[in-house]
Scaffold this motif. Structure first.
Motif, PDB file in Angstrom:
ATOM      1  N   ALA A   1       0.845  -1.189   0.000  1.00 55.50           N
ATOM      2  CA  ALA A   1       0.000   0.000   0.000  1.00 55.50           C
ATOM      3  C   ALA A   1       0.882   1.241   0.000  1.00 55.50           C
ATOM      4  O   ALA A   1       1.424   1.571   1.060  1.00 55.50           O
ATOM      5  CB  ALA A   1      -0.931   0.001   1.214  1.00 55.50           C
ATOM      6  N   PRO A   2       1.088   1.910  -1.101  1.00 57.97           N
ATOM      7  CA  PRO A   2       0.522   1.598  -2.411  1.00 57.97           C
ATOM      8  C   PRO A   2       1.190   0.363  -3.017  1.00 57.97           C
ATOM      9  O   PRO A   2       2.294   0.009  -2.600  1.00 57.97           O
ATOM     10  CB  PRO A   2       0.842   2.854  -3.234  1.00 57.97           C
ATOM     11  CG  PRO A   2       2.112   3.380  -2.631  1.00 57.97           C
ATOM     12  CD  PRO A   2       1.994   3.083  -1.166  1.00 57.97           C
ATOM     13  N   PRO A   3       0.551  -0.262  -3.990  1.00 60.63           N
ATOM     14  CA  PRO A   3       1.158  -1.440  -4.617  1.00 60.63           C
ATOM     15  C   PRO A   3       2.308  -1.036  -5.541  1.00 60.63           C
ATOM     16  O   PRO A   3       2.082  -0.420  -6.579  1.00 60.63           O
ATOM     17  CB  PRO A   3      -0.002  -2.054  -5.408  1.00 60.63           C
ATOM     18  CG  PRO A   3      -0.961  -0.938  -5.641  1.00 60.63           C
ATOM     19  CD  PRO A   3      -0.778   0.057  -4.529  1.00 60.63           C
ATOM     20  N   LEU A   4       3.526  -1.375  -5.141  1.00 58.75           N
ATOM     21  CA  LEU A   4       4.699  -0.975  -5.916  1.00 58.75           C
ATOM     22  C   LEU A   4       5.565  -2.171  -6.272  1.00 58.75           C
ATOM     23  O   LEU A   4       5.700  -3.105  -5.470  1.00 58.75           O
ATOM     24  CB  LEU A   4       5.561   0.015  -5.125  1.00 58.75           C
ATOM     25  CG  LEU A   4       4.928   1.330  -4.689  1.00 58.75           C
ATOM     26  CD1 LEU A   4       5.931   2.161  -3.870  1.00 58.75           C
ATOM     27  CD2 LEU A   4       4.466   2.136  -5.902  1.00 58.75           C
ATOM     28  N   VAL A   5       6.150  -2.116  -7.444  1.00 57.04           N
ATOM     29  CA  VAL A   5       7.153  -3.101  -7.867  1.00 57.04           C
ATOM     30  C   VAL A   5       8.370  -2.337  -8.369  1.00 57.04           C
ATOM     31  O   VAL A   5       8.299  -1.127  -8.601  1.00 57.04           O
ATOM     32  CB  VAL A   5       6.614  -4.029  -8.985  1.00 57.04           C
ATOM     33  CG1 VAL A   5       5.422  -4.851  -8.500  1.00 57.04           C
ATOM     34  CG2 VAL A   5       6.251  -3.234 -10.237  1.00 57.04           C
ATOM     35  N   SER A   6       9.486  -3.059  -8.517  1.00 57.98           N
ATOM     36  CA  SER A   6      10.693  -2.396  -9.011  1.00 57.98           C
ATOM     37  C   SER A   6      11.432  -3.297  -9.986  1.00 57.98           C
ATOM     38  O   SER A   6      11.226  -4.520  -9.994  1.00 57.98           O
ATOM     39  CB  SER A   6      11.636  -2.053  -7.846  1.00 57.98           C
ATOM     40  OG  SER A   6      12.208  -3.236  -7.336  1.00 57.98           O
ATOM     41  N   PHE A   7      12.258  -2.681 -10.802  1.00 55.26           N
ATOM     42  CA  PHE A   7      13.253  -3.422 -11.575  1.00 55.26           C
ATOM     43  C   PHE A   7      14.404  -2.473 -11.864  1.00 55.26           C
ATOM     44  O   PHE A   7      14.279  -1.251 -11.693  1.00 55.26           O
ATOM     45  CB  PHE A   7      12.661  -4.021 -12.867  1.00 55.26           C
ATOM     46  CG  PHE A   7      12.282  -3.029 -13.927  1.00 55.26           C
ATOM     47  CD1 PHE A   7      11.048  -2.395 -13.900  1.00 55.26           C
ATOM     48  CD2 PHE A   7      13.161  -2.730 -14.960  1.00 55.26           C
ATOM     49  CE1 PHE A   7      10.690  -1.478 -14.883  1.00 55.26           C
ATOM     50  CE2 PHE A   7      12.807  -1.820 -15.952  1.00 55.26           C
ATOM     51  CZ  PHE A   7      11.575  -1.188 -15.913  1.00 55.26           C
ATOM     52  N   CYS A   8      15.537  -3.037 -12.270  1.00 57.50           N
ATOM     53  CA  CYS A   8      16.723  -2.226 -12.578  1.00 57.50           C
ATOM     54  C   CYS A   8      17.097  -2.467 -14.026  1.00 57.50           C
ATOM     55  O   CYS A   8      17.153  -3.617 -14.471  1.00 57.50           O
ATOM     56  CB  CYS A   8      17.901  -2.648 -11.705  1.00 57.50           C
ATOM     57  SG  CYS A   8      17.520  -2.583  -9.958  1.00 57.50           S
ATOM     58  N   ILE A   9      17.380  -1.378 -14.724  1.00 61.86           N
ATOM     59  CA  ILE A   9      17.753  -1.502 -16.136  1.00 61.86           C
ATOM     60  C   ILE A   9      19.135  -0.876 -16.329  1.00 61.86           C
ATOM     61  O   ILE A   9      19.412   0.204 -15.788  1.00 61.86           O
ATOM     62  CB  ILE A   9      16.667  -0.881 -17.063  1.00 61.86           C
ATOM     63  CG1 ILE A   9      16.887  -1.251 -18.517  1.00 61.86           C
ATOM     64  CG2 ILE A   9      16.529   0.605 -16.876  1.00 61.86           C
ATOM     65  CD1 ILE A   9      16.335  -2.582 -18.913  1.00 61.86           C
ATOM     66  N   ALA A  10      19.974  -1.567 -17.057  1.00 66.54           N
ATOM     67  CA  ALA A  10      21.361  -1.114 -17.242  1.00 66.54           C
ATOM     68  C   ALA A  10      21.398   0.223 -17.975  1.00 66.54           C
ATOM     69  O   ALA A  10      20.660   0.428 -18.940  1.00 66.54           O
ATOM     70  CB  ALA A  10      22.143  -2.165 -18.031  1.00 66.54           C
ATOM     71  N   ARG A  11      22.249   1.105 -17.506  1.00 65.78           N
ATOM     72  CA  ARG A  11      22.358   2.440 -18.128  1.00 65.78           C
ATOM     73  C   ARG A  11      22.769   2.338 -19.594  1.00 65.78           C
ATOM     74  O   ARG A  11      22.457   3.221 -20.374  1.00 65.78           O
ATOM     75  CB  ARG A  11      23.382   3.286 -17.378  1.00 65.78           C
ATOM     76  CG  ARG A  11      22.980   3.592 -15.968  1.00 65.78           C
ATOM     77  CD  ARG A  11      22.970   5.092 -15.721  1.00 65.78           C
ATOM     78  NE  ARG A  11      22.552   5.361 -14.347  1.00 65.78           N
ATOM     79  CZ  ARG A  11      21.494   6.101 -14.034  1.00 65.78           C
ATOM     80  NH1 ARG A  11      20.760   6.657 -14.982  1.00 65.78           N
ATOM     81  NH2 ARG A  11      21.171   6.300 -12.766  1.00 65.78           N
ATOM     82  N   ASN A  12      23.451   1.252 -19.938  1.00 64.94           N
ATOM     83  CA  ASN A  12      23.879   1.126 -21.341  1.00 64.94           C
ATOM     84  C   ASN A  12      22.874   0.344 -22.192  1.00 64.94           C
ATOM     85  O   ASN A  12      23.174  -0.024 -23.328  1.00 64.94           O
ATOM     86  CB  ASN A  12      25.283   0.522 -21.440  1.00 64.94           C
ATOM     87  CG  ASN A  12      25.339  -0.894 -20.891  1.00 64.94           C
ATOM     88  OD1 ASN A  12      24.307  -1.450 -20.520  1.00 64.94           O
ATOM     89  ND2 ASN A  12      26.529  -1.471 -20.832  1.00 64.94           N
ATOM     90  N   ALA A  13      21.674   0.114 -21.661  1.00 63.27           N
ATOM     91  CA  ALA A  13      20.639  -0.535 -22.482  1.00 63.27           C
ATOM     92  C   ALA A  13      20.336   0.379 -23.662  1.00 63.27           C
ATOM     93  O   ALA A  13      20.309   1.605 -23.525  1.00 63.27           O
ATOM     94  CB  ALA A  13      19.379  -0.771 -21.663  1.00 63.27           C
ATOM     95  N   ARG A  14      20.105  -0.236 -24.801  1.00 65.82           N
ATOM     96  CA  ARG A  14      19.830   0.550 -26.003  1.00 65.82           C
ATOM     97  C   ARG A  14      18.580   1.422 -25.816  1.00 65.82           C
ATOM     98  O   ARG A  14      18.495   2.527 -26.331  1.00 65.82           O
ATOM     99  CB  ARG A  14      19.633  -0.402 -27.188  1.00 65.82           C
ATOM    100  CG  ARG A  14      20.509  -0.040 -28.379  1.00 65.82           C
ATOM    101  CD  ARG A  14      20.664  -1.215 -29.316  1.00 65.82           C
ATOM    102  NE  ARG A  14      19.411  -1.850 -29.659  1.00 65.82           N
ATOM    103  CZ  ARG A  14      18.766  -1.684 -30.818  1.00 65.82           C
ATOM    104  NH1 ARG A  14      19.248  -0.884 -31.734  1.00 65.82           N
ATOM    105  NH2 ARG A  14      17.652  -2.326 -31.067  1.00 65.82           N
ATOM    106  N   ALA A  15      17.611   0.895 -25.063  1.00 64.65           N
ATOM    107  CA  ALA A  15      16.343   1.611 -24.901  1.00 64.65           C
ATOM    108  C   ALA A  15      16.329   2.500 -23.647  1.00 64.65           C
ATOM    109  O   ALA A  15      15.250   2.886 -23.175  1.00 64.65           O
ATOM    110  CB  ALA A  15      15.203   0.611 -24.844  1.00 64.65           C
TER     111      ALA A  15
END
Ligand code: FMN
Length: 181
Positions: free
Chosen positions: A49-63
């Protein structure tokens, strides 16, 4: 006594982190009509509460530019038989979407991957510095369970499947609630 890890050795550190078992998800979004997707094992639930999720994305990802601006994203939790999709969405170059069944998310601008174990639709809630990664928090605005109940797992750099449940080794409801689970 264990084996000491040299944390300055990237290979050793990566292997050490890889000893933590995870599931695998594909995070997706749609920015200016372009579909974006990436395989990530750094997905986690964060808050009820609130419903939260996370992920990590590499700074050098193309997107990366898309992840820095996307107002929302979807998470497709991969099921046991979807390791080929994990591999396909981990390739920076090439068409990630070729032969992939998708349908649009209902609340956010993002495709959902067919056959997944679970889908979460998220509005981007916060972004944080995560060293060579960007930490993205999403507020879950919709969720749907798929027909599959068998997840794809990742351990030690390899795909794995669940072993049968351990008999008499259930975490009691009381223990879970003590920790707000
Ligand atoms: C099992 C597995 C887990 C991965 N987990 C992550 C992750 O948590 N974060 C990340 O940035 N990349 C992760 N990757 C690598 C990305 O999927 C890959 O770099 C992807 O192509 C990035 O997309 P882009 O460069 O096209 O933007 C993982 C790859 C695999 C195979």
């Amino acid at each position: 006594m264990g084996t000491e890890i040299d944390i300055d050795d990237t290979r050793q550190l990566r292997d050490a982190f890889g000893r933590f078992t995870t599931g695998i998800v594909i995070v997706t979004t749609d920015v200016g009509g372009e579909r974006i997707g990436a395989t990530v094992s750094s997905f986690n639930s964060v808050s009820l509460a609130p419903p939260l999720v996370s992920f990590c994305i590499a700074r050098n990802a193309r997107a990366m530019a898309a992840w820095e601006t996307a107002p929302g994203f979807a998470v497709s939790v991969l099921s046991r038989t979807q390791s080929h999709l994990s591999t396909q969405f981990a390739r920076s170059l090439g068409d990630k979407w070729s032969g992939v069944g998708t349908r649009p998310a209902s609340c956010v601008d993002a495709p959902l991957i067919e056959g997944a174990l679970m889908w979460f639709e998220c509005e981007t809630y916060a972004r944080y510095d995560g060293g060579d990664h960007l930490i993205i928090l999403g507020r879950v605005v919709a969720a749907e369970a798929g027909r599959s109940v068998e997840p794809l797992l990742f351990f030690g750099g390899a795909y794995r499947h669940l072993a049968p449940r351990m008999e008499h080794e259930h975490v009691s409801r009381d223990d879970m609630w003590l920790h707000a689970w």
